[in-house]
Motif scaffolding. Structure first.
Motif, PDB file in Angstrom:
ATOM      1  N   ARG A 137       1.116 -24.261 -53.895  1.00 44.78           N
ATOM      2  CA  ARG A 137       0.054 -24.599 -52.936  1.00 44.78           C
ATOM      3  C   ARG A 137       0.328 -25.924 -52.230  1.00 44.78           C
ATOM      4  O   ARG A 137      -0.203 -26.168 -51.144  1.00 44.78           O
ATOM      5  CB  ARG A 137      -1.295 -24.657 -53.655  1.00 44.78           C
ATOM      6  CG  ARG A 137      -1.726 -23.314 -54.230  1.00 44.78           C
ATOM      7  CD  ARG A 137      -3.051 -23.434 -54.973  1.00 44.78           C
ATOM      8  NE  ARG A 137      -4.157 -23.640 -54.063  1.00 44.78           N
ATOM      9  CZ  ARG A 137      -4.804 -22.668 -53.417  1.00 44.78           C
ATOM     10  NH1 ARG A 137      -4.471 -21.408 -53.597  1.00 44.78           N
ATOM     11  NH2 ARG A 137      -5.806 -22.951 -52.610  1.00 44.78           N
ATOM     12  N   ARG A 148       6.913 -25.505 -47.402  1.00 46.44           N
ATOM     13  CA  ARG A 148       7.114 -24.214 -46.750  1.00 46.44           C
ATOM     14  C   ARG A 148       6.350 -23.115 -47.477  1.00 46.44           C
ATOM     15  O   ARG A 148       6.244 -23.130 -48.706  1.00 46.44           O
ATOM     16  CB  ARG A 148       8.599 -23.862 -46.699  1.00 46.44           C
ATOM     17  CG  ARG A 148       9.417 -24.806 -45.813  1.00 46.44           C
ATOM     18  CD  ARG A 148      10.850 -24.336 -45.693  1.00 46.44           C
ATOM     19  NE  ARG A 148      11.539 -24.376 -46.976  1.00 46.44           N
ATOM     20  CZ  ARG A 148      12.782 -23.937 -47.165  1.00 46.44           C
ATOM     21  NH1 ARG A 148      13.448 -23.399 -46.150  1.00 46.44           N
ATOM     22  NH2 ARG A 148      13.342 -24.026 -48.350  1.00 46.44           N
ATOM     23  N   SER A 149       5.841 -22.160 -46.738  1.00 41.92           N
ATOM     24  CA  SER A 149       5.070 -21.073 -47.345  1.00 41.92           C
ATOM     25  C   SER A 149       5.971 -20.135 -48.146  1.00 41.92           C
ATOM     26  O   SER A 149       5.565 -19.583 -49.166  1.00 41.92           O
ATOM     27  CB  SER A 149       4.315 -20.282 -46.273  1.00 41.92           C
ATOM     28  OG  SER A 149       5.231 -19.716 -45.333  1.00 41.92           O
ATOM     29  N   TYR A 157       7.639 -20.235 -54.063  1.00 44.82           N
ATOM     30  CA  TYR A 157       7.099 -18.912 -53.741  1.00 44.82           C
ATOM     31  C   TYR A 157       7.814 -17.843 -54.549  1.00 44.82           C
ATOM     32  O   TYR A 157       7.191 -16.982 -55.179  1.00 44.82           O
ATOM     33  CB  TYR A 157       7.251 -18.651 -52.240  1.00 44.82           C
ATOM     34  CG  TYR A 157       6.828 -17.260 -51.811  1.00 44.82           C
ATOM     35  CD1 TYR A 157       5.494 -16.965 -51.563  1.00 44.82           C
ATOM     36  CD2 TYR A 157       7.767 -16.244 -51.647  1.00 44.82           C
ATOM     37  CE1 TYR A 157       5.103 -15.698 -51.156  1.00 44.82           C
ATOM     38  CE2 TYR A 157       7.391 -14.979 -51.248  1.00 44.82           C
ATOM     39  CZ  TYR A 157       6.060 -14.709 -51.004  1.00 44.82           C
ATOM     40  OH  TYR A 157       5.679 -13.447 -50.616  1.00 44.82           O
ATOM     41  N   TRP A 190      -6.406 -17.412 -53.757  1.00 51.92           N
ATOM     42  CA  TRP A 190      -5.904 -17.545 -52.388  1.00 51.92           C
ATOM     43  C   TRP A 190      -6.911 -17.023 -51.373  1.00 51.92           C
ATOM     44  O   TRP A 190      -6.906 -17.431 -50.216  1.00 51.92           O
ATOM     45  CB  TRP A 190      -4.570 -16.822 -52.251  1.00 51.92           C
ATOM     46  CG  TRP A 190      -3.419 -17.650 -52.722  1.00 51.92           C
ATOM     47  CD1 TRP A 190      -2.783 -17.581 -53.927  1.00 51.92           C
ATOM     48  CD2 TRP A 190      -2.770 -18.702 -52.008  1.00 51.92           C
ATOM     49  NE1 TRP A 190      -1.790 -18.523 -54.017  1.00 51.92           N
ATOM     50  CE2 TRP A 190      -1.746 -19.220 -52.847  1.00 51.92           C
ATOM     51  CE3 TRP A 190      -2.952 -19.259 -50.741  1.00 51.92           C
ATOM     52  CZ2 TRP A 190      -0.926 -20.268 -52.451  1.00 51.92           C
ATOM     53  CZ3 TRP A 190      -2.113 -20.306 -50.338  1.00 51.92           C
ATOM     54  CH2 TRP A 190      -1.108 -20.793 -51.197  1.00 51.92           C
ATOM     55  N   LYS A 245      -1.408 -18.055 -42.672  1.00 51.17           N
ATOM     56  CA  LYS A 245      -0.048 -17.548 -42.803  1.00 51.17           C
ATOM     57  C   LYS A 245       0.401 -17.542 -44.252  1.00 51.17           C
ATOM     58  O   LYS A 245       0.942 -16.555 -44.750  1.00 51.17           O
ATOM     59  CB  LYS A 245       0.894 -18.397 -41.945  1.00 51.17           C
ATOM     60  CG  LYS A 245       2.340 -17.909 -41.952  1.00 51.17           C
ATOM     61  CD  LYS A 245       3.200 -18.795 -41.061  1.00 51.17           C
ATOM     62  CE  LYS A 245       4.657 -18.347 -41.086  1.00 51.17           C
ATOM     63  NZ  LYS A 245       5.518 -19.225 -40.246  1.00 51.17           N
ATOM     64  N   ARG A 246       0.160 -18.655 -44.946  1.00 50.16           N
ATOM     65  CA  ARG A 246       0.563 -18.759 -46.353  1.00 50.16           C
ATOM     66  C   ARG A 246      -0.236 -17.781 -47.214  1.00 50.16           C
ATOM     67  O   ARG A 246       0.292 -17.210 -48.163  1.00 50.16           O
ATOM     68  CB  ARG A 246       0.355 -20.196 -46.832  1.00 50.16           C
ATOM     69  CG  ARG A 246       0.864 -20.449 -48.242  1.00 50.16           C
ATOM     70  CD  ARG A 246       0.895 -21.919 -48.575  1.00 50.16           C
ATOM     71  NE  ARG A 246       1.835 -22.650 -47.734  1.00 50.16           N
ATOM     72  CZ  ARG A 246       2.352 -23.846 -48.049  1.00 50.16           C
ATOM     73  NH1 ARG A 246       1.994 -24.431 -49.178  1.00 50.16           N
ATOM     74  NH2 ARG A 246       3.180 -24.451 -47.253  1.00 50.16           N
ATOM     75  N   GLN A 247      -1.490 -17.590 -46.892  1.00 49.24           N
ATOM     76  CA  GLN A 247      -2.326 -16.639 -47.621  1.00 49.24           C
ATOM     77  C   GLN A 247      -1.760 -15.224 -47.490  1.00 49.24           C
ATOM     78  O   GLN A 247      -1.641 -14.497 -48.489  1.00 49.24           O
ATOM     79  CB  GLN A 247      -3.750 -16.685 -47.082  1.00 49.24           C
ATOM     80  CG  GLN A 247      -4.727 -15.780 -47.822  1.00 49.24           C
ATOM     81  CD  GLN A 247      -6.072 -15.711 -47.120  1.00 49.24           C
ATOM     82  OE1 GLN A 247      -6.123 -15.461 -45.904  1.00 49.24           O
ATOM     83  NE2 GLN A 247      -7.144 -15.940 -47.858  1.00 49.24           N
ATOM     84  N   HIS A 300       1.347 -14.326 -46.795  1.00 48.19           N
ATOM     85  CA  HIS A 300       2.625 -14.247 -47.490  1.00 48.19           C
ATOM     86  C   HIS A 300       2.414 -14.023 -48.982  1.00 48.19           C
ATOM     87  O   HIS A 300       3.144 -13.238 -49.617  1.00 48.19           O
ATOM     88  CB  HIS A 300       3.430 -15.526 -47.265  1.00 48.19           C
ATOM     89  CG  HIS A 300       3.990 -15.638 -45.884  1.00 48.19           C
ATOM     90  ND1 HIS A 300       4.463 -16.829 -45.359  1.00 48.19           N
ATOM     91  CD2 HIS A 300       4.162 -14.715 -44.899  1.00 48.19           C
ATOM     92  CE1 HIS A 300       4.899 -16.632 -44.131  1.00 48.19           C
ATOM     93  NE2 HIS A 300       4.722 -15.360 -43.828  1.00 48.19           N
ATOM     94  N   ASN A 301       1.441 -14.708 -49.555  1.00 45.02           N
ATOM     95  CA  ASN A 301       1.179 -14.549 -50.988  1.00 45.02           C
ATOM     96  C   ASN A 301       0.605 -13.172 -51.308  1.00 45.02           C
ATOM     97  O   ASN A 301       0.998 -12.557 -52.303  1.00 45.02           O
ATOM     98  CB  ASN A 301       0.235 -15.648 -51.478  1.00 45.02           C
ATOM     99  CG  ASN A 301       0.954 -16.930 -51.813  1.00 45.02           C
ATOM    100  OD1 ASN A 301       1.433 -17.114 -52.919  1.00 45.02           O
ATOM    101  ND2 ASN A 301       1.063 -17.824 -50.842  1.00 45.02           N
TER     102      ASN A 301
END
Length: 238
Positions: free
Chosen positions: A153, A157-158, A163, A191, A199-201, A203-204
């Motif tokens: 978190r 970078r996402s 990751y 998340w 965007k990160r959400q 991707h996860n």
């Protein structure tokens, strides 16, 4: 006198004392009887590879990702039940310390200390060590997963190192037992409630979904579980 010893050495001293008591009083047996089926398959796979022995272990069932954790046992102590039990004692202690740190952060120091102490002497904990049971490794991986999620978190970078480490941890936890699905579910809920950015959400969510799908296809069902029966019985096997 104990206050003069650094915390890391205090923990090491407690580990040696606790582990020594378990072994000295035969609370942990040094024979292969009663070992968890998944742990036995993972150990056999590592031992066979280390000794270059052809063994159709996978035909008996796909080993879970404990095989990755047992790599040092295959490389340095193939065939040794003692090494496997001592390794499990160490993992159990680390898992208890991870739980202590989480409890201390989430509740308070007194609750964390009391809970960790009771966990170390709990009969179920000792039985799990004796069986090289999946419960200990679940607790261990969940403790690491909590820390990895914090790193992910705060990463720049996402999609980076943290990751992919998180996705690997998700795969390991889900492969161990159906209750391991609680970890990706908790990740998804967090998340959803506390997104860093959209965007990160996304991707996860995508990574968690793909990881779960791949692991479920590879496992094709978990070992030694009473499917299509009382669900409490199924989820209690650990």
């Amino acid at each position: 006198m104990l206050s003069k010893i650094q915390p890391r050495y205090q923990a090491l001293l407690i580990l040696c004392l606790w582990g020594g008591i378990l072994l000295f009083f035969n609370l942990v047996r040094l024979d292969p009887y009663g070992i968890d089926e998944g742990a036995a398959l993972a150990l056999l796979l590592n031992w066979s590879v280390a000794d270059q022995i052809i063994n159709p272990i996978v035909a008996l069932g796909m080993p879970d990702f404990r095989a990755l954790l047992f790599l040092p046992l295959g490389l340095y102590w193939p065939g040794s039940i003692l090494a496997a039990k001592v390794f499990t004692i160490i993992i159990a202690f680390i898992a208890a310390m991870l739980l202590y740190n989480w409890s201390k952060k989430s509740v308070d120091d007194e609750v964390a200390l009391l809970g960790t102490g009771l966990l170390l002497i709990a009969p179920l904990m000792i039985i799990q060590i004796d069986q090289i049971g999946v419960g200990i490794y679940l607790l261990f991986m969940l403790g690491i997963g909590s820390k990895v999620d914090e790193k992910q978190r705060t990463a720049e970078r996402s999609i980076g190192n943290w990751y992919f480490i998180q996705m690997l941890l998700t795969a390991v936890i889900v492969s161990l037992h159906p209750i391991g699905l609680a970890y990706p579910a908790a990740l998804a809920i967090r998340w959803m409630q506390e997104p860093i950015d959209k965007k990160r959400q996304q991707h996860n969510f995508i990574g968690i979904s793909i990881t779960i799908f791949i692991v479920l296809v590879m496992q094709a069902g978990w070992l030694d579980l009473a499917w299509f029966s009382n669900p409490l019985k199924t989820f209690s096997v650990a």
